[in-house]
Motif scaffolding. Sequence first.
Motif, short mmCIF file in Angstrom:
data_model
loop_
_atom_site.label_atom_id
_atom_site.label_comp_id
_atom_site.label_asym_id
_atom_site.label_seq_id
_atom_site.Cartn_x
_atom_site.Cartn_y
_atom_site.Cartn_z
N MET A 174 0.81 -1.15 -0.16
CA MET A 174 -0.06 0.10 0.11
C MET A 174 0.92 1.27 -0.10
SD MET A 174 -3.24 -0.94 0.05
CE MET A 174 -3.75 0.59 0.50
N ARG A 175 0.70 2.03 -0.97
CA ARG A 175 1.53 3.24 -1.17
C ARG A 175 0.43 4.42 -1.26
NH1 ARG A 175 3.82 6.52 -5.39
NH2 ARG A 175 5.81 7.49 -4.68
N TYR A 176 0.33 5.40 -0.36
CA TYR A 176 -0.80 6.21 -0.15
C TYR A 176 -2.00 5.35 -0.06
CZ TYR A 176 3.31 9.48 -1.27
OH TYR A 176 4.23 10.35 -1.29
N ALA A 177 -2.93 5.84 -1.01
CA ALA A 177 -4.23 5.04 -1.07
C ALA A 177 -4.18 4.08 -2.13
CB ALA A 177 -5.26 5.99 -1.43
N LEU A 178 -2.92 3.72 -2.62
CA LEU A 178 -2.82 2.99 -3.92
C LEU A 178 -2.54 1.30 -3.33
CD1 LEU A 178 -1.77 4.75 -6.76
CD2 LEU A 178 -4.15 4.23 -6.22
N GLY A 179 -2.97 0.25 -4.17
CA GLY A 179 -2.56 -1.21 -3.50
C GLY A 179 -1.96 -1.65 -4.60
N TYR A 180 -0.78 -2.35 -4.66
CA TYR A 180 -0.05 -2.79 -5.58
C TYR A 180 0.17 -4.41 -5.21
CZ TYR A 180 0.97 1.83 -7.04
OH TYR A 180 1.12 2.99 -7.52
N TRP A 181 -0.41 -5.37 -6.15
CA TRP A 181 -0.50 -6.60 -5.99
C TRP A 181 0.87 -7.47 -6.78
CZ3 TRP A 181 -3.39 -8.88 -2.50
CH2 TRP A 181 -4.50 -8.27 -2.12
N GLY A 182 1.47 -8.38 -6.30
CA GLY A 182 2.38 -9.25 -6.93
C GLY A 182 1.63 -10.27 -7.93
N GLN A 183 2.39 -11.19 -8.51
CA GLN A 183 1.66 -12.16 -9.35
C GLN A 183 1.33 -13.49 -8.63
OE1 GLN A 183 0.96 -11.96 -12.92
NE2 GLN A 183 1.57 -9.82 -12.46
N GLY A 184 1.89 -13.64 -7.39
CA GLY A 184 1.52 -14.74 -6.60
C GLY A 184 2.39 -15.87 -6.60
N THR A 185 2.61 -16.55 -5.54
CA THR A 185 3.32 -17.95 -5.47
C THR A 185 2.69 -18.96 -4.96
OG1 THR A 185 5.46 -18.86 -4.89
CG2 THR A 185 4.32 -17.17 -3.24
N GLN A 186 2.59 -20.24 -5.64
CA GLN A 186 1.83 -21.38 -5.38
C GLN A 186 2.11 -21.91 -3.99
OE1 GLN A 186 -1.41 -22.45 -6.71
NE2 GLN A 186 -1.21 -23.88 -4.79
N VAL A 187 1.42 -22.19 -2.94
CA VAL A 187 1.63 -22.98 -1.87
C VAL A 187 0.88 -24.13 -1.71
CG1 VAL A 187 1.76 -23.27 0.66
CG2 VAL A 187 2.75 -21.15 -0.46
N THR A 188 1.43 -25.41 -1.74
CA THR A 188 0.35 -26.71 -1.75
C THR A 188 0.85 -27.53 -0.57
OG1 THR A 188 0.43 -26.52 -4.36
CG2 THR A 188 -0.26 -28.81 -3.12
N VAL A 189 0.01 -27.88 0.26
CA VAL A 189 0.14 -28.56 1.64
C VAL A 189 -0.58 -29.87 1.57
CG1 VAL A 189 0.25 -28.78 3.95
CG2 VAL A 189 0.32 -26.45 2.74
N SER A 190 0.31 -31.06 1.28
CA SER A 190 -0.55 -32.26 1.24
C SER A 190 -0.67 -32.88 2.49
CB SER A 190 0.07 -33.23 0.22
OG SER A 190 1.59 -33.25 0.61
N SER A 191 -1.80 -33.80 2.84
CA SER A 191 -1.87 -34.32 3.94
C SER A 191 -1.19 -35.77 4.11
CB SER A 191 -3.40 -34.63 4.27
OG SER A 191 -3.98 -35.38 3.29
#
Length: 115
Positions: free
Chosen positions: A98-115
Motif C-alpha cells: 500500500m503506497r498512499y491510497a493505492l494498492g499494488y499486487w504481485g503475481q503470486g506464488t503457489q503453496v501446496t500442502v498435502s496431508s
Amino acid sequence: QVQLVESGGGAVQAGGSLRLSCAASGSTNNIRLMGWYRQAPGDQRELVATINNSSVTNYADSVKGRFTISRDNAKNTVYLQMNSLQPEDTGVYLCLAMRYALGYWGQGTQVTVSS
C-alpha cells in the motif's frame, strides 16, 4: 508504480514449513503497509497477514501462532514464515503493498500442502 516479486512457494507435507519473500521495486518510498493474502481455487482472496511501517502486525485468526510476517525496510522486502502448514493453507499467496491510497499486487506464488 510499485513492482512486487514473490518467491518461496512450493509443495510440502502437513506440518512442514515454508518462507515466502516479496521484494518491492520502483516507487518504494512511502509504502506504508505490506502484507500477504491468499486465494484457494473457487474461494475469495483472504487476508493472511500485514505489517506496517511501525512493524505493527495483523494476522488472520487461522494463522495466528503458526505464521510470522516480518519486513526489511532497507531491502523493501516482506517475509512470511509459515510453520505447521496444513492442507487448508493451500493456495496462491499474493503480496500487497500500500503506497498512499493505492494498492499494488504481485503475481503470486503457489503453496501446496498435502496431508
